[in-house]
Design an enzyme around this catalytic site. Structure first.
Site, short mmCIF file in Angstrom:
data_model
loop_
_atom_site.label_atom_id
_atom_site.label_comp_id
_atom_site.label_asym_id
_atom_site.label_seq_id
_atom_site.Cartn_x
_atom_site.Cartn_y
_atom_site.Cartn_z
N ARG A 56 51.32 28.27 26.10
CA ARG A 56 51.67 26.98 26.68
C ARG A 56 52.04 27.14 28.15
NH1 ARG A 56 55.43 25.93 29.26
NH2 ARG A 56 57.02 26.49 27.75
N PHE B 195 52.13 29.74 40.75
CA PHE B 195 53.04 28.92 41.54
C PHE B 195 54.20 29.79 41.98
CE2 PHE B 195 56.84 26.12 41.47
CZ PHE B 195 56.41 24.98 42.16
N PRO C 292 63.64 36.70 44.34
CA PRO C 292 64.59 37.59 43.67
C PRO C 292 66.04 37.11 43.82
CG PRO C 292 62.99 38.88 44.89
CD PRO C 292 62.70 37.44 45.19
N LEU D 211 57.89 20.82 39.41
CA LEU D 211 58.71 21.29 38.29
C LEU D 211 58.96 20.18 37.29
CD1 LEU D 211 61.32 23.64 40.03
CD2 LEU D 211 59.19 24.25 38.88
N LEU E 242 64.94 33.65 6.85
CA LEU E 242 63.98 34.67 6.46
C LEU E 242 64.64 36.03 6.24
CD1 LEU E 242 61.92 32.47 7.45
CD2 LEU E 242 60.47 34.36 8.14
N GLU F 37 62.18 27.17 34.69
CA GLU F 37 61.95 25.75 35.03
C GLU F 37 63.26 24.97 35.00
OE1 GLU F 37 58.93 24.41 35.74
OE2 GLU F 37 57.71 26.15 35.29
N THR G 150 67.46 26.17 34.58
CA THR G 150 68.23 26.71 33.45
C THR G 150 68.89 25.56 32.69
OG1 THR G 150 70.25 26.85 34.75
CG2 THR G 150 68.81 28.78 34.80
#
Lengths: 389, 248
Positions: free
Chosen positions: A95, A134, A139, A244, A343, A368, A370
């Site tokens: 995705r 993009f 950093p 965004l 599970l 994208e 937080t």
């Protein structure tokens, strides 16, 4: 295992048009046939499935909301969201690939580019012949992109770029990077092609999340690009934030897909796993988990559906997109963890998709915008008081 | 060249169906419907023939409004035109074949394609009945075929092997899983299909030749039985297989 039938506890299909359902079902089938059979292998190897690119392009998954003249389908935003939901049921990395190509590369070229840039890039990006990335995050500048240090300077009728970007999905495999840099103090968008002198895009290794996706650094060292590579209509931090918003919208739907995969797996496991002489689905604590999962998925579906309808009417606010991204990713991660609990030890195996989704969603919760930043975006909107600037 | 494909709208093979309160039809609520898978191979075959030698693909279905969903999907896959022979009555293979044949007589396609069977009632009858009604040659259970001029060469699956037959067109073919793995409708195709109308026709009233008396599900599987865990259990296992299960 029986064929996946989707999750629709509230008959939400009644709110969808025939073509929206057909888009969703087509992508669902595509994921069953092409993503699920290969995804665990790629996840383990830490590789993106390159053979998926032409297949995804073949059914029109790149830039599908853009006009037909660029080879795109001109879908509405609800159909686009459903497509993202189904892709992320496969894997967040798959995705992410579609989100970046569509929302973060094709969208800015379409929105801020010249006719010549659109004609040059959009059809090739739609057909998967070219891949984009993009570059905004650096950093030292994540949640605060406005502080970026990457610079562009005018020189001999072109621009010279210097700086570095980090956490860039598709960076290493991209043919073109949409790069955000400060030109005379203002943030502008630039197209940097693969192979340009002074530009490199090394892959970041060692991820425990999004392993079936390429994540890279972008490094610019006296990288010279022609004047025609500026996206002329871009200007200020608002431009990358508009991109965004597109991508976050897709993520809000995508997270539902991950959550659905985990819920569906947990439900069928709980019905067949016998402990103390009965299926664990018959224990109250398991039922509580399953009901919580389904309720949160249903709420998330409603949030996305209305957001999509607003977006189609041109009325969606970026703060509303923040709410859907924040809520749906948060609950998807919670659902993935609950599914893992149901599970038991089997939950950590790659025989089931839940641990992979849980690990992926740790990234999705942060990228994208937080979870915290989306909280503050909505908080600022309702109180009128910014808590982060 | 004109290609007609007859499709049925059937419960998804992954759906669990239940017999309805009347005891002779299925409960329709909560059931996902799809193009019958063999019919989807037929749609794919027609699209490939068209791509190879140009022409027009018309898809038709007999049934209620719900069938439009499958017709719409066929349009999204690239079919040119869709026709619904609208009838809400209970289906009967002969009646459906007659309604389709009436329309096809008027349409006069060169090639008429069906799936080898519709996966709901599994009669495997409609396609062949239509051929008979129209007085056309037919080839059933075709895995691949080639069309050259006015003839078609069809590779049929037969018990333990294959048979290749040649027929003069126009002709009817029923398609088996083989060379025609269906394409996904593209998102562009889906959007284009929105603009293509579905023509509705009123077929002659259904004339059923067969009446359904009752419909039952197979008995539920019983839980397995562990006879023992070592070699000592073998005589008892053999006895049960022989006397109770009667398989040896």
């Amino acid at each position: 295992m029986s064929k996946y039938q989707g999750v629709d506890y509230y008959n939400l299909d009644d709110l969808l048009s025939e073509d929206e359902i057909l888009v969703r079902n087509t992508v669902r089938e595509f994921v069953d046939d092409n993503v699920l059979p290969v995804i665990e292998r790629h996840y383990e190897a830490g590789t993106f499935s390159m053979e998926l690119i032409p297949k995804m392009a073949g059914i029109g998954l790149f830039g599908p909301t853009l006009p037909q003249r660029y080879g795109c389908a001109e879908l509405n935003n609800v159909a686009y969201g459903l497509m993202m939901q189904e892709l992320e049921r496969g894997d967040s990395g798959v995705r992410s690939f579609a989100s970046v190509q569509s929302g973060l590369v094709m969208y800015p070229i379409f929105t801020f580019g010249t006719e010549q840039q659109k004609d040059q890039w959009l059809p090739k990006l739609a057909s998967g012949e070219k891949i984009g990335c993009f570059g905004l995050t650096e950093p030292d500048f994540g949640s605060n992109p406005g502080g970026m240090i990457t610079r562009a300077e005018r020189k001999d009728g072109g621009f010279v770029l210097n700086g570095a970007k980090m956490w860039i999905t598709n960076g290493t495999i991209a043919d073109v990077a949409v790069v955000w840099a400060k030109l005379e103090g203002e943030i502008r968008g630039f197209l940097v092609e693969k192979g340009t002198k002074g530009f490199s895009a090394p892959e970041m290794k060692g991820k425990h999340s999004l392993r079936a996706s390429v994540t890279s650094e972008l490094v610019f060292q006296d990288c010279v690009i022609p004047e025609t590579n500026l996206l002329p209509a871009s200007g200020g931090l608002k431009s990358p934030l508009m991109c965004l918003t597109q991508a976050r919208y897709g993520i809000a739907w995508g997270a539902l897909g991950s959550a659905m995969a985990c819920y569906d797996t947990a439900l069928s496991y709980a019905k067949s796993r016998i402990q103390f002489g009965k299926p664990i689905a018959g224990f109250q604590m398991t039922q509580e988990k399953l009901v919580h999962m389904l309720t949160e998925i249903t709420k998330g579906q409603l949030l996305c559906l209305q957001l999509g309808r607003l977006k189609d009417q041109g009325k969606a606010k970026f703060n509303q997109v923040s709410m859907a991204k924040r809520n749906n990713v948060y609950h998807a991660l919670e659902i993935a963890r609950m599914a893992r609990e149901i599970l038991g030890a089997n939950g950590i195996l790659n025989e089931y998709p839940v641990m992979r989704h849980a690990a992926n969603l740790e990234s999705v919760k942060t990228y994208e915008g937080t979870h915290e930043m989306h909280t503050l975006i909505i908080g600022e909107d309702i109180t009128g008081i910014g808590a982060f600037v | 060249m004109k290609f007609a494909v007859c499709i049925n709208h059937v419960p998804d093979t992954a759906t669990k169906v239940h017999v309805g309160p009347d005891g002779k039809s299925i409960e329709k609520t909560g059931v996902n419907y799809v193009i019958s898978p063999y019919d989807e191979y037929a749609v794919e075959a027609a699209l490939r023939f068209k791509e190879k030698q140009s022409g027009e693909v018309i898809v038709l279905s007999w049934g209620g409004d719900a069938h439009k969903e499958s017709l719409r999907k066929a349009l999204a896959m690239g079919v040119d035109k869709a026709v619904l022979l609208k009838d809400d009555s209970t289906r009967d293979s002969f009646g459906v074949a007659r309604a389709l044949a009436d329309y096809l007589r008027e349409l006069a396609p060169d090639v008429i394609l069906f799936g080898k069977q519709s996966v709901d009632y599994d009669d495997s009858a409609v396609g062949i009945m239509v051929a008979e009604m129209l007085g056309l040659p037919s080839a059933a259970v075709v895995v691949s075929m080639e069309i050259t001029g006015g003839t078609a060469k069809a590779d049929r699956e037969i018990e333990g092997g294959h048979e290749v037959v040649e027929v003069q067109l126009p002709a009817v073919f029923t398609i088996q899983k083989g060379a025609y793995e269906p394409r996904y409708p593209s998102l562009k195709g889906i959007m284009a299909a929105k603009g293509k109308p579905i023509e509705e026709r009123q077929p002659a009233p259904m004339e059923a030749k067969v009446e359904t008396i009752t419909m039952v599900k197979p008995p539920a599987k019983q839980a397995g039985k562990i006879v023992g865990t070592d070699v000592g259990a073998v005589p008892e296992l053999v006895r049960l297989l022989h006397e109770e299960a009667k398989v040896i």
